[in-house]
Design a protein around this motif. Structure first.
Motif, short mmCIF file in Angstrom:
data_model
loop_
_atom_site.label_atom_id
_atom_site.label_comp_id
_atom_site.label_asym_id
_atom_site.label_seq_id
_atom_site.Cartn_x
_atom_site.Cartn_y
_atom_site.Cartn_z
N GLN A 1 8.20 -1.21 5.71
CA GLN A 1 8.33 -0.12 4.75
C GLN A 1 9.45 -0.40 3.75
N VAL A 2 9.14 -0.22 2.50
CA VAL A 2 10.13 -0.28 1.42
C VAL A 2 10.15 1.08 0.73
N VAL B 1 4.30 0.36 1.89
CA VAL B 1 4.36 -0.57 3.02
C VAL B 1 3.93 -1.94 2.49
N TYR B 2 4.75 -2.94 2.72
CA TYR B 2 4.48 -4.29 2.24
C TYR B 2 3.94 -5.13 3.39
N GLN C 1 0.84 -1.19 0.00
CA GLN C 1 0.00 0.00 0.00
C GLN C 1 0.88 1.24 0.00
N ALA C 2 0.76 2.01 -1.06
CA ALA C 2 1.48 3.28 -1.16
C ALA C 2 0.59 4.40 -0.61
N PRO C 3 1.19 5.50 -0.19
CA PRO C 3 0.40 6.61 0.36
C PRO C 3 -0.67 7.07 -0.61
#
Length: 115
Positions: A110-111, A92-93, A39-41
């Motif tokens: 977090q990646v 976030v993975y 999920q990206a911001p």
């Protein structure tokens, strides 16, 4: 109940690699599916890769050829090897497990991929 603990995230330059791990508190032999989501911001959570009970793995089109999911049943752990990372992989993975007793999520890792 099943606890899932992800690790391996971090900051990497574009073109680099990371390997994520997800350790389950119970055996992963008798699962329906186990997968990685991200999920990206400002965006919805999306599927990255998912393995089913027959060891068939599905990948999102955006990661095919770059990411590889694998499992180690003896360690109750799944991995996500991420190569040729791009800034758009920043997110976030989350690890996910679906079995007869329910669906479970990890806390996320977090990646961040810098350009």
């Amino acid at each position: 109940q099943v606890q899932l603990v992800e690790s391996g995230g971090g900051l990497v330059q574009a073109g680099g690699s990371l390997r994520l791990s997800c350790a389950a508190s119970r055996s992963i032999l008798n699962i329906n599916t186990m997968g990685w989501y991200r999920q990206a911001p400002g965006k919805q959570r999306e599927l990255v890769a998912r393995i089913n009970s027959g060891d068939w793995i599905d990948y999102a089109d955006s990661v095919k050829g770059r990411f590889t999911m694998s499992r180690d049943n003896a360690k109750n752990t799944v991995y996500l090897q991420m190569n040729s990372l791009k800034p758009e992989d920043t997110a976030v993975y989350y690890c996910n497990l679906d079995r007869w007793s329910g669906t479970y999520w990890g806390q996320g890792t977090q990646v961040t991929v810098s350009s």
